[in-house]
Write a protein that holds these residues in place. Sequence first.
Motif, PDB file in Angstrom:
ATOM      1  N   PHE A  38      -1.247   5.878   7.301  1.00 49.62           N
ATOM      2  CA  PHE A  38       0.040   5.813   6.615  1.00 49.62           C
ATOM      3  C   PHE A  38       0.315   4.407   6.080  1.00 49.62           C
ATOM      4  CE2 PHE A  38       0.497   9.139   9.831  1.00 49.62           C
ATOM      5  CZ  PHE A  38       0.968  10.185   9.065  1.00 49.62           C
ATOM      6  N   CYS A  39       1.142   4.323   5.039  1.00 51.32           N
ATOM      7  CA  CYS A  39       1.633   3.022   4.583  1.00 51.32           C
ATOM      8  C   CYS A  39       2.668   2.545   5.619  1.00 51.32           C
ATOM      9  CB  CYS A  39       2.269   3.141   3.203  1.00 51.32           C
ATOM     10  SG  CYS A  39       3.826   4.046   3.213  1.00 51.32           S
ATOM     11  N   SER A  40       3.124   1.300   5.478  1.00 52.01           N
ATOM     12  CA  SER A  40       4.042   0.750   6.498  1.00 52.01           C
ATOM     13  C   SER A  40       5.352   1.545   6.556  1.00 52.01           C
ATOM     14  CB  SER A  40       4.307  -0.730   6.217  1.00 52.01           C
ATOM     15  OG  SER A  40       4.752  -0.872   4.891  1.00 52.01           O
ATOM     16  N   LYS A  41       5.799   2.068   5.402  1.00 50.65           N
ATOM     17  CA  LYS A  41       7.052   2.832   5.375  1.00 50.65           C
ATOM     18  C   LYS A  41       6.931   4.141   6.171  1.00 50.65           C
ATOM     19  CE  LYS A  41      10.080   5.212   2.124  1.00 50.65           C
ATOM     20  NZ  LYS A  41      10.115   5.802   0.792  1.00 50.65           N
ATOM     21  N   HIS A  42       5.767   4.761   6.106  1.00 49.66           N
ATOM     22  CA  HIS A  42       5.601   6.085   6.723  1.00 49.66           C
ATOM     23  C   HIS A  42       4.852   6.061   8.057  1.00 49.66           C
ATOM     24  CE1 HIS A  42       6.380   7.341   2.462  1.00 49.66           C
ATOM     25  NE2 HIS A  42       7.221   8.091   3.132  1.00 49.66           N
ATOM     26  N   ASN A  43       4.573   4.872   8.541  1.00 49.23           N
ATOM     27  CA  ASN A  43       3.816   4.771   9.793  1.00 49.23           C
ATOM     28  C   ASN A  43       4.766   5.005  10.975  1.00 49.23           C
ATOM     29  OD1 ASN A  43       1.570   4.421  11.340  1.00 49.23           O
ATOM     30  ND2 ASN A  43       1.709   2.176  11.357  1.00 49.23           N
ATOM     31  N   PHE A  74       6.068  13.436  -0.138  1.00 51.32           N
ATOM     32  CA  PHE A  74       5.158  12.526  -0.846  1.00 51.32           C
ATOM     33  C   PHE A  74       5.554  11.055  -0.740  1.00 51.32           C
ATOM     34  CE2 PHE A  74       5.075  16.494  -3.528  1.00 51.32           C
ATOM     35  CZ  PHE A  74       3.878  16.959  -2.982  1.00 51.32           C
ATOM     36  N   CYS A  75       4.557  10.210  -1.005  1.00 45.77           N
ATOM     37  CA  CYS A  75       4.733   8.757  -1.038  1.00 45.77           C
ATOM     38  C   CYS A  75       4.105   8.244  -2.334  1.00 45.77           C
ATOM     39  CB  CYS A  75       4.039   8.130   0.168  1.00 45.77           C
ATOM     40  SG  CYS A  75       4.037   6.331   0.161  1.00 45.77           S
ATOM     41  N   SER A  76       4.668   7.173  -2.890  1.00 49.92           N
ATOM     42  CA  SER A  76       4.133   6.644  -4.153  1.00 49.92           C
ATOM     43  C   SER A  76       2.992   5.648  -3.935  1.00 49.92           C
ATOM     44  CB  SER A  76       5.248   5.990  -4.957  1.00 49.92           C
ATOM     45  OG  SER A  76       5.826   4.967  -4.179  1.00 49.92           O
ATOM     46  N   ASN A  99      -2.450   4.315  -1.268  1.00 51.06           N
ATOM     47  CA  ASN A  99      -3.266   4.200  -0.058  1.00 51.06           C
ATOM     48  C   ASN A  99      -2.706   5.002   1.110  1.00 51.06           C
ATOM     49  OD1 ASN A  99      -5.232   2.387  -1.095  1.00 51.06           O
ATOM     50  ND2 ASN A  99      -3.670   0.783  -1.047  1.00 51.06           N
ATOM     51  N   CYS A 100      -1.541   5.617   0.907  1.00 47.85           N
ATOM     52  CA  CYS A 100      -0.888   6.372   1.979  1.00 47.85           C
ATOM     53  C   CYS A 100      -1.368   7.817   1.941  1.00 47.85           C
ATOM     54  CB  CYS A 100       0.624   6.314   1.777  1.00 47.85           C
ATOM     55  SG  CYS A 100       1.564   7.201   3.021  1.00 47.85           S
ATOM     56  N   CYS A 101      -1.526   8.427   3.113  1.00 41.73           N
ATOM     57  CA  CYS A 101      -2.024   9.805   3.147  1.00 41.73           C
ATOM     58  C   CYS A 101      -1.012  10.801   2.577  1.00 41.73           C
ATOM     59  CB  CYS A 101      -2.439  10.191   4.560  1.00 41.73           C
ATOM     60  SG  CYS A 101      -1.067  10.414   5.671  1.00 41.73           S
TER      61      CYS A 101
HETATM   62 ZN   LIG Z   1       3.669   6.193   2.492  1.00 40.60          ZN
END
Ligand SMILES: [Zn+2]
Length: 260
Positions: free
Chosen positions: A249-254, A221-223, A226-228
């Motif tokens: 994805f958000c920038s952290k998870h892209n 998961f991501c907090s 807007n991230c999938c």
């Molecule tokens: Zn994310």
Amino acid sequence: MKGRIDKIFFYQDGNTPDIDPVKIKNDLTKYGFDTCIEGSLFSNLDSNSVEKYAEMFAKSRVLNINSNTLNDTPLYGEIKYEKNRIITSSSSTGILYDALELSYIYYDLIKKELLKKNFLHIIFTNRLFGTWEDSDLRYHARVSLYSAVSIISSAGLIEAPARSRGYYFLKFQLGDIDDYSNMIENGFEKKWLDYGDKRINDALLNYVFQAIFYQIFGEPFCSNKNCCLYNAHWQEEIINILENKEPRFCSKHNLFKKVK
Ligand SMILES: [Zn+2]
């Protein structure tokens, strides 16, 4: 980093018309993943195995959401129902299953030679499942469970995340949960997914990505809303993520670049 993924295998438990594994496979191929559609989990079962798994499914039923005791001594009719469900791929409306128990059954159904460390197994099901929460001593319906195998429920996507507070308010006022036209006339925007919705497949792809992140990093998961990978508890949050489209994805998870 927890691990890596050499190949992703997709399975189906039951008839899941809202899920298109071929499209999900194609979408993942664009991100460079090697994938394989294994199809029905029950395709090679003999009659003794059908009997065995029918009993296991019947035993994994949640009888009371306020108790973590399962259906240890299933009735003949319940086993027969599960047998029929295995043979005909029908759906199991109105039944809640224990998610962990389901994951054990699915694990047992996967070909032993495919149970390798770097293989990710994802099962799509139309069964509604839940997990027991010690915090409030009851079962909660879930969309997915990430474990030795990952399970994703199309019924859970529709039934588990709550609809907006406005929906429940209007439902209380109007008294008819199915009369959407009446609600829309009252200026209500339908921001939730329903059976047959064309967006279900795309929404479930986000849960497939959560399973991928769980396999690689141990954290699905991501907090970022807007991230999938966001762990949505409201239907509106799922719709918002779908409306974002790209970037998924958000920038952290892209982390996965599209290769095609
Ligand atoms: Zn994310």
